[in-house]
Design a protein around this motif. Structure first.
Motif, mmCIF file in Angstrom:
data_model
loop_
_atom_site.group_PDB
_atom_site.id
_atom_site.type_symbol
_atom_site.label_atom_id
_atom_site.label_comp_id
_atom_site.label_asym_id
_atom_site.label_seq_id
_atom_site.Cartn_x
_atom_site.Cartn_y
_atom_site.Cartn_z
ATOM 1 N N GLU A 67 -5.662 -41.545 -4.488
ATOM 2 C CA GLU A 67 -4.237 -41.511 -4.153
ATOM 3 C C GLU A 67 -3.876 -42.508 -3.057
ATOM 4 O O GLU A 67 -2.716 -42.877 -2.907
ATOM 5 N N GLY A 69 -5.153 -45.473 -3.108
ATOM 6 C CA GLY A 69 -5.254 -46.780 -3.733
ATOM 7 C C GLY A 69 -6.636 -47.393 -3.690
ATOM 8 O O GLY A 69 -6.784 -48.597 -3.840
ATOM 9 N N TYR A 100 -4.035 -45.148 -12.016
ATOM 10 C CA TYR A 100 -3.747 -46.446 -11.410
ATOM 11 C C TYR A 100 -2.325 -46.559 -10.882
ATOM 12 O O TYR A 100 -1.950 -47.588 -10.332
ATOM 13 N N SER A 101 -1.525 -45.529 -11.024
ATOM 14 C CA SER A 101 -0.125 -45.616 -10.582
ATOM 15 C C SER A 101 -0.023 -45.810 -9.068
ATOM 16 O O SER A 101 0.901 -46.468 -8.596
ATOM 17 N N PHE A 102 -0.992 -45.268 -8.333
ATOM 18 C CA PHE A 102 -0.941 -45.395 -6.871
ATOM 19 C C PHE A 102 -1.153 -46.847 -6.441
ATOM 20 O O PHE A 102 -0.440 -47.354 -5.581
ATOM 21 N N LYS A 104 -0.723 -49.484 -8.370
ATOM 22 C CA LYS A 104 0.381 -50.290 -8.913
ATOM 23 C C LYS A 104 1.569 -50.269 -7.965
ATOM 24 O O LYS A 104 2.218 -51.291 -7.731
ATOM 25 N N LYS A 105 1.853 -49.091 -7.429
ATOM 26 C CA LYS A 105 2.966 -48.956 -6.484
ATOM 27 C C LYS A 105 2.702 -49.791 -5.233
ATOM 28 O O LYS A 105 3.596 -50.481 -4.729
ATOM 29 N N THR A 106 1.473 -49.759 -4.749
ATOM 30 C CA THR A 106 1.105 -50.539 -3.571
ATOM 31 C C THR A 106 1.216 -52.038 -3.858
ATOM 32 O O THR A 106 1.712 -52.794 -3.018
ATOM 33 N N ARG A 108 3.135 -53.529 -6.118
ATOM 34 C CA ARG A 108 4.547 -53.877 -6.248
ATOM 35 C C ARG A 108 5.191 -54.000 -4.870
ATOM 36 O O ARG A 108 5.966 -54.934 -4.605
ATOM 37 N N LYS A 109 4.859 -53.077 -3.995
ATOM 38 C CA LYS A 109 5.440 -53.075 -2.653
ATOM 39 C C LYS A 109 4.962 -54.288 -1.843
ATOM 40 O O LYS A 109 5.731 -54.906 -1.111
ATOM 41 N N ARG A 110 3.684 -54.611 -2.008
ATOM 42 C CA ARG A 110 3.100 -55.664 -1.195
ATOM 43 C C ARG A 110 3.314 -57.073 -1.750
ATOM 44 O O ARG A 110 3.507 -58.023 -0.994
ATOM 45 N N ASP A 113 6.932 -57.990 -8.099
ATOM 46 C CA ASP A 113 6.681 -57.691 -9.511
ATOM 47 C C ASP A 113 5.824 -58.727 -10.213
ATOM 48 O O ASP A 113 5.077 -58.410 -11.116
#
Length: 144
Positions: A67, A69, A100-102, A104-106, A108-110, A113
């Motif tokens: 969770e 990452g 892998y969603s955790f 992926k979110k990191t 995208r944020k860092r 896209d």
């Protein structure tokens, strides 16, 4: 049971009431505090009564790090460092459906896209997090 064994057992139970420990961690703490007690007997008693389980500790640890990452390699490495056997660590990682969603979110944020433009930075970032080359390739290309 003698009184020193009871004190060591009570101490171990008090520690385990706060958080889960691996066998290695509890053994170290008991030996440190009660060097005269047969700490292996205390560990045996805790395991027989279900208070101590490396599998449970490893499973919870793996989920929490996933969770955050972390990749499977890094999680496995740290589980072994905590005292969980390689066999148990491998079994846990095989049983967990890796999400892998955790990461992926990191990402995208860092990085935004479009990961292709920053491929080298993304690759280094994911390698430090313990992802394999195949996982990195699939994350960048959007297959995962």
């Amino acid at each position: 049971m003698n009184s020193k064994f009871k004190k060591a057992l009570t101490y171990a139970l008090r520690l385990l009431s706060r958080r889960d420990y691996t066998e290695k961690e509890i053994l170290f703490k008991i030996k440190q505090r009660f060097p005269e007690v047969n700490s292996e007997e205390v560990i045996k008693h805790l395991k027989e009564n279900g208070y101590l389980s490396d599998y449970r500790v490893g499973f919870n640890y793996a989920i929490s790090k996933m969770e955050k990452g972390w990749g499977k390699r890094k999680i496995r490495f740290h589980m072994v460092q905590k005292g969980i056997t390689e066999e148990i660590a491998d079994r846990i990682l095989m049983e967990i459906e890796f999400d892998y969603s955790f990461i992926k979110k990191t990402l995208r944020k860092r990085f935004g896209d479009n990961l292709h433009t920053k491929r080298e930075k993304v690759t280094r970032f994911l390698q430090q997090r313990g992802f394999s080359y195949t996982e990195i390739h699939n994350l960048i290309s959007g297959k995962i």
